[in-house]
Motif scaffolding. Structure first.
Motif, PDB file in Angstrom:
ATOM      1  N   VAL A  59     -12.184 -64.222 -98.364  1.00 30.34           N
ATOM      2  CA  VAL A  59     -11.735 -64.104 -99.621  1.00 30.34           C
ATOM      3  C   VAL A  59     -12.890 -64.053-100.864  1.00 30.34           C
ATOM      4  CG1 VAL A  59     -10.426 -65.416-101.542  1.00 30.34           C
ATOM      5  CG2 VAL A  59      -9.698 -65.677 -99.200  1.00 30.34           C
ATOM      6  N   GLY A  60     -12.760 -62.983-101.572  1.00 28.62           N
ATOM      7  CA  GLY A  60     -13.526 -62.708-102.616  1.00 28.62           C
ATOM      8  C   GLY A  60     -13.488 -63.951-103.526  1.00 28.62           C
ATOM      9  N   ILE A  61     -14.713 -64.300-103.859  1.00 31.50           N
ATOM     10  CA  ILE A  61     -14.805 -65.574-104.868  1.00 31.50           C
ATOM     11  C   ILE A  61     -16.421 -65.486-105.646  1.00 31.50           C
ATOM     12  CG2 ILE A  61     -16.267 -66.935-103.138  1.00 31.50           C
ATOM     13  CD1 ILE A  61     -14.414 -69.297-104.220  1.00 31.50           C
ATOM     14  N   THR A  62     -16.330 -65.982-107.010  1.00 30.01           N
ATOM     15  CA  THR A  62     -17.640 -65.963-107.646  1.00 30.01           C
ATOM     16  C   THR A  62     -17.788 -67.658-107.957  1.00 30.01           C
ATOM     17  OG1 THR A  62     -17.156 -64.108-108.833  1.00 30.01           O
ATOM     18  CG2 THR A  62     -18.484 -65.283-109.678  1.00 30.01           C
ATOM     19  N   GLY A  84     -18.360 -61.759-112.916  1.00 30.51           N
ATOM     20  CA  GLY A  84     -18.389 -61.724-111.479  1.00 30.51           C
ATOM     21  C   GLY A  84     -16.985 -61.059-110.793  1.00 30.51           C
ATOM     22  N   GLY A  85     -16.136 -60.412-111.619  1.00 28.83           N
ATOM     23  CA  GLY A  85     -15.173 -60.068-110.944  1.00 28.83           C
ATOM     24  C   GLY A  85     -13.832 -60.728-110.900  1.00 28.83           C
ATOM     25  N   MET A  86     -12.730 -59.806-110.615  1.00 27.05           N
ATOM     26  CA  MET A  86     -11.281 -60.739-110.454  1.00 27.05           C
ATOM     27  C   MET A  86     -11.180 -61.483-109.275  1.00 27.05           C
ATOM     28  SD  MET A  86      -9.898 -59.968-113.322  1.00 27.05           S
ATOM     29  CE  MET A  86      -8.130 -60.535-113.208  1.00 27.05           C
ATOM     30  N   HIS A  87     -12.040 -62.555-109.262  1.00 24.90           N
ATOM     31  CA  HIS A  87     -11.814 -63.559-108.228  1.00 24.90           C
ATOM     32  C   HIS A  87     -11.768 -64.949-108.661  1.00 24.90           C
ATOM     33  CE1 HIS A  87     -13.232 -60.353-105.738  1.00 24.90           C
ATOM     34  NE2 HIS A  87     -14.541 -60.226-106.232  1.00 24.90           N
ATOM     35  N   PRO A  88     -11.381 -65.874-107.984  1.00 27.71           N
ATOM     36  CA  PRO A  88     -11.395 -67.178-108.253  1.00 27.71           C
ATOM     37  C   PRO A  88     -12.959 -67.618-108.847  1.00 27.71           C
ATOM     38  CG  PRO A  88     -10.210 -67.165-106.186  1.00 27.71           C
ATOM     39  CD  PRO A  88     -10.956 -65.838-106.565  1.00 27.71           C
ATOM     40  N   ALA A  89     -13.167 -68.347-109.673  1.00 26.42           N
ATOM     41  CA  ALA A  89     -14.472 -68.387-110.316  1.00 26.42           C
ATOM     42  C   ALA A  89     -14.666 -69.837-110.608  1.00 26.42           C
ATOM     43  CB  ALA A  89     -14.683 -67.687-111.315  1.00 26.42           C
ATOM     44  N   PRO A  90     -14.839 -70.686-109.467  1.00 27.92           N
ATOM     45  CA  PRO A  90     -14.964 -72.218-109.967  1.00 27.92           C
ATOM     46  C   PRO A  90     -16.314 -72.678-110.652  1.00 27.92           C
ATOM     47  CG  PRO A  90     -15.258 -71.899-107.572  1.00 27.92           C
ATOM     48  CD  PRO A  90     -14.659 -70.498-108.170  1.00 27.92           C
ATOM     49  N   VAL A  91     -16.322 -73.455-111.432  1.00 23.42           N
ATOM     50  CA  VAL A  91     -17.475 -74.130-112.055  1.00 23.42           C
ATOM     51  C   VAL A  91     -17.642 -75.452-111.697  1.00 23.42           C
ATOM     52  CG1 VAL A  91     -18.777 -74.436-114.182  1.00 23.42           C
ATOM     53  CG2 VAL A  91     -17.228 -72.474-113.962  1.00 23.42           C
ATOM     54  N   GLY A  92     -18.823 -75.899-111.088  1.00 29.85           N
ATOM     55  CA  GLY A  92     -18.930 -77.237-110.653  1.00 29.85           C
ATOM     56  C   GLY A  92     -20.279 -77.804-110.006  1.00 29.85           C
ATOM     57  N   LYS A 113      -3.057 -53.614 -87.357  1.00 29.65           N
ATOM     58  CA  LYS A 113      -3.253 -53.062 -86.087  1.00 29.65           C
ATOM     59  C   LYS A 113      -4.543 -52.771 -85.743  1.00 29.65           C
ATOM     60  CE  LYS A 113      -1.891 -48.671 -84.353  1.00 29.65           C
ATOM     61  NZ  LYS A 113      -1.110 -47.418 -84.368  1.00 29.65           N
ATOM     62  N   HIS A 114      -5.496 -52.624 -86.880  1.00 31.57           N
ATOM     63  CA  HIS A 114      -6.878 -52.117 -86.804  1.00 31.57           C
ATOM     64  C   HIS A 114      -7.902 -53.188 -87.080  1.00 31.57           C
ATOM     65  CE1 HIS A 114      -5.477 -47.962 -85.988  1.00 31.57           C
ATOM     66  NE2 HIS A 114      -4.795 -47.921 -87.187  1.00 31.57           N
ATOM     67  N   ALA A 115      -7.838 -54.009 -88.184  1.00 31.04           N
ATOM     68  CA  ALA A 115      -8.937 -54.730 -88.609  1.00 31.04           C
ATOM     69  C   ALA A 115      -9.353 -56.013 -87.600  1.00 31.04           C
ATOM     70  CB  ALA A 115      -8.511 -55.224 -90.002  1.00 31.04           C
ATOM     71  N   GLU A 116     -10.699 -56.143 -87.636  1.00 36.95           N
ATOM     72  CA  GLU A 116     -11.250 -57.231 -86.984  1.00 36.95           C
ATOM     73  C   GLU A 116     -11.412 -58.377 -88.014  1.00 36.95           C
ATOM     74  OE1 GLU A 116     -13.679 -56.332 -83.159  1.00 36.95           O
ATOM     75  OE2 GLU A 116     -14.131 -55.072 -84.869  1.00 36.95           O
ATOM     76  N   ALA A 117     -11.794 -58.032 -89.462  1.00 31.47           N
ATOM     77  CA  ALA A 117     -11.871 -58.932 -90.339  1.00 31.47           C
ATOM     78  C   ALA A 117     -11.457 -58.457 -91.541  1.00 31.47           C
ATOM     79  CB  ALA A 117     -13.340 -59.256 -90.612  1.00 31.47           C
ATOM     80  N   VAL A 118     -10.977 -58.991 -92.466  1.00 31.06           N
ATOM     81  CA  VAL A 118     -10.126 -58.541 -93.660  1.00 31.06           C
ATOM     82  C   VAL A 118     -10.870 -59.284 -95.053  1.00 31.06           C
ATOM     83  CG1 VAL A 118      -7.995 -57.935 -94.708  1.00 31.06           C
ATOM     84  CG2 VAL A 118      -7.819 -58.135 -92.436  1.00 31.06           C
ATOM     85  N   PHE A 119     -11.066 -58.571 -95.792  1.00 30.72           N
ATOM     86  CA  PHE A 119     -11.351 -58.854 -97.241  1.00 30.72           C
ATOM     87  C   PHE A 119     -10.023 -59.088 -98.149  1.00 30.72           C
ATOM     88  CE2 PHE A 119     -15.556 -56.963 -96.368  1.00 30.72           C
ATOM     89  CZ  PHE A 119     -16.235 -58.087 -95.737  1.00 30.72           C
ATOM     90  N   MET A 120      -9.557 -60.432 -98.596  1.00 28.84           N
ATOM     91  CA  MET A 120      -8.486 -60.320 -99.446  1.00 28.84           C
ATOM     92  C   MET A 120      -8.748 -60.933-100.920  1.00 28.84           C
ATOM     93  SD  MET A 120      -5.848 -61.281 -96.367  1.00 28.84           S
ATOM     94  CE  MET A 120      -4.383 -60.599 -97.191  1.00 28.84           C
ATOM     95  N   GLY A 121      -8.091 -60.702-101.619  1.00 28.57           N
ATOM     96  CA  GLY A 121      -8.213 -61.564-102.836  1.00 28.57           C
ATOM     97  C   GLY A 121      -6.900 -62.231-103.597  1.00 28.57           C
ATOM     98  N   ALA A 122      -6.996 -63.432-103.943  1.00 26.41           N
ATOM     99  CA  ALA A 122      -5.964 -64.306-104.656  1.00 26.41           C
ATOM    100  C   ALA A 122      -6.607 -65.018-105.739  1.00 26.41           C
ATOM    101  CB  ALA A 122      -5.091 -64.850-103.662  1.00 26.41           C
ATOM    102  N   PHE A 123      -5.782 -65.517-106.620  1.00 25.98           N
ATOM    103  CA  PHE A 123      -6.322 -66.591-107.667  1.00 25.98           C
ATOM    104  C   PHE A 123      -6.227 -67.890-106.871  1.00 25.98           C
ATOM    105  CE2 PHE A 123      -5.472 -63.398-110.987  1.00 25.98           C
ATOM    106  CZ  PHE A 123      -6.802 -63.133-111.347  1.00 25.98           C
ATOM    107  N   THR A 124      -5.144 -68.082-106.227  1.00 23.45           N
ATOM    108  CA  THR A 124      -4.976 -69.427-105.686  1.00 23.45           C
ATOM    109  C   THR A 124      -4.683 -69.596-104.220  1.00 23.45           C
ATOM    110  OG1 THR A 124      -2.710 -69.608-105.769  1.00 23.45           O
ATOM    111  CG2 THR A 124      -4.025 -70.455-107.908  1.00 23.45           C
ATOM    112  N   PRO A 125      -4.971 -70.477-103.351  1.00 21.02           N
ATOM    113  CA  PRO A 125      -4.434 -70.529-102.065  1.00 21.02           C
ATOM    114  C   PRO A 125      -3.172 -70.448-101.755  1.00 21.02           C
ATOM    115  CG  PRO A 125      -6.119 -72.190-102.328  1.00 21.02           C
ATOM    116  CD  PRO A 125      -5.705 -71.788-103.878  1.00 21.02           C
ATOM    117  N   GLY A 130      -7.894 -55.093 -98.770  1.00 14.51           N
ATOM    118  CA  GLY A 130      -6.972 -54.922 -99.444  1.00 14.51           C
ATOM    119  C   GLY A 130      -5.759 -55.813 -98.762  1.00 14.51           C
ATOM    120  N   THR A 131      -4.852 -55.903-100.029  1.00 13.47           N
ATOM    121  CA  THR A 131      -3.641 -56.701 -99.741  1.00 13.47           C
ATOM    122  C   THR A 131      -2.468 -56.347-100.145  1.00 13.47           C
ATOM    123  OG1 THR A 131      -3.715 -57.571-102.091  1.00 13.47           O
ATOM    124  CG2 THR A 131      -5.145 -59.172-100.339  1.00 13.47           C
ATOM    125  N   SER A 132      -2.344 -54.766-100.235  1.00 14.14           N
ATOM    126  CA  SER A 132      -0.961 -54.221-100.308  1.00 14.14           C
ATOM    127  C   SER A 132      -0.352 -54.126 -99.265  1.00 14.14           C
ATOM    128  CB  SER A 132      -1.391 -52.738-100.869  1.00 14.14           C
ATOM    129  OG  SER A 132      -1.979 -52.228 -99.764  1.00 14.14           O
TER     130      SER A 132
END
Length: 240
Positions: free
Chosen positions: A72-75, A147-155, A32-44, A21-23
Motif C-alpha cells: 500500500v502507498g503511504i506517507t 507526499g501524494g494521495m496516500h494515507p499520511a499518519p502523523v505520530g 493473472k500476472h502480478a506477483e506483487a501489487v501496489f494499491m491505494g486507499a485511505f483506510t483499511p 492499480g486498483t481499477s
C-alpha cells in the motif's frame, strides 16, 4: 530486432512482475500476472474488499491467492514523540506548494483544477470523500505536495507502528510503498526510528529471508528464483 541478445539473463530469468492499480481492469490483470501489487486507499476498510477480490480472481486462475503480495502507498510523518512528528509535519506544510500539487492532480486526472475556487468544498460521494473533512482545491493541493494521495499518519514511533500493524491485519496486506516528503529525511526517519520498533514487535525481519538470493526468492523463499509453477508465465518455459 534480430540476432542474439548480448547480455546474460537474470538469475530469475523472468524479472519479478510488479503491477500498480486498483481499477477493475487492473485487478483482473494482477490476478493473472502480478506477483506483487501496489494499491491505494485511505483506510483499511476501503482496501480490504479489493484485496479479497484480487485473491479470489487469482484462485480462479489456478494460482495460490496468497502468492500475490500486496503493498500500500503511504506517507509517514514520524518522530520520537507526537510533538516532534507534528513539528515535522508543520515544517512540510510550510514548504509545500499547493499550486504544484494541483498541477500534478490536473495531469493525473485531466481536469483543469485552476477553474475551481481555492477554498470552495468539492461535492464528493462515496470513498472519495472518506477522511477528507471536506476537500477544497487548496487542501487537495497541499495534500498532494506533501507526499501524494496516500494515507499520511502523523505520530510517534509507537503510534505509527500501531497504525501500520492495523493495516496489515485489517486489510490483509504484506507491506508498504513509502513516499518521501523529503529525501533523505523521510527514509532516515523510517530506518533509524521506525524499523527498530517494527523489528521489536516481530513485524519486520532482521535480515533478508534469503541473504544474497534473488528478489523473487525473498518474496517466496529459497530456491524460488523462477516463476512459480502456478503462474501463467510458467507455461511459456522452454521445455528441455
Amino acid at each position: 530486432m534480430s540476432g542474439t541478445h548480448q547480455t546474460h539473463p537474470s538469475p530469475q530469468r523472468t524479472l519479478s512482475l510488479l503491477q500498480a492499480g486498483t481499477s477493475r481492469a487492473g485487478q483482473a490483470f494482477a490476478a493473472k500476472h502480478a506477483e506483487a501489487v501496489f494499491m491505494g486507499a485511505f483506510t483499511p476498510s476501503q482496501l480490504k474488499p479489493k484485496v479479497a477480490s484480487i485473491r479470489a480472481s487469482a484462485a480462479e486462475e489456478g494460482r495460490d491467492p496468497r502468492s500475490i503480495k500486496i503493498f500500500v502507498g503511504i506517507t509517514l510523518h514520524v518522530g520520537r514523540t507526537p510533538e516532534e512528528a507534528q513539528a515535522k509535519y508543520e515544517t512540510a506544510l510550510k514548504h509545500a506548494d499547493y499550486v504544484a500539487g494541483l498541477a500534478q492532480c490536473s495531469g493525473h486526472t485531466g481536469i483543469d483544477m485552476s477553474k475551481f475556487p481555492l477554498d470552495e468544498v468539492f461535492k464528493l460521494e462515496g470513498a472519495a470523500s472518506a477522511g477528507s473533512g471536506g476537500w477544497t482545491p487548496r487542501k487537495l493541493g497541499l495534500k498532494i505536495s506533501t507526499g501524494g494521495m496516500h494515507p499520511a499518519p502523523v505520530g510517534s514511533v509507537e503510534q505509527i507502528a500501531d497504525y501500520l500493524e492495523e493495516w496489515v491485519e485489517s486489510a490483509d496486506i504484506g507491506g508498504f510503498n513509502i513516499s518521501a516528503v523529503h529525501n533523505p529525511g523521510t527514509y532516515e526517519d523510517v530506518v533509524d526510528l521506525l524499523v527498530p520498533e517494527l523489528q521489536k514487535r516481530g513485524l519486520m525481519w532482521d535480515d533478508y529471508a534469503v541473504p544474497g538470493g534473488t528478489f523473487r526468492e525473498n518474496l517466496y523463499g529459497k530456491g524460488q528464483s523462477h516463476l512459480r509453477d502456478d503462474h501463467y508465465g510458467h507455461t511459456f518455459k522452454w521445455k528441455d
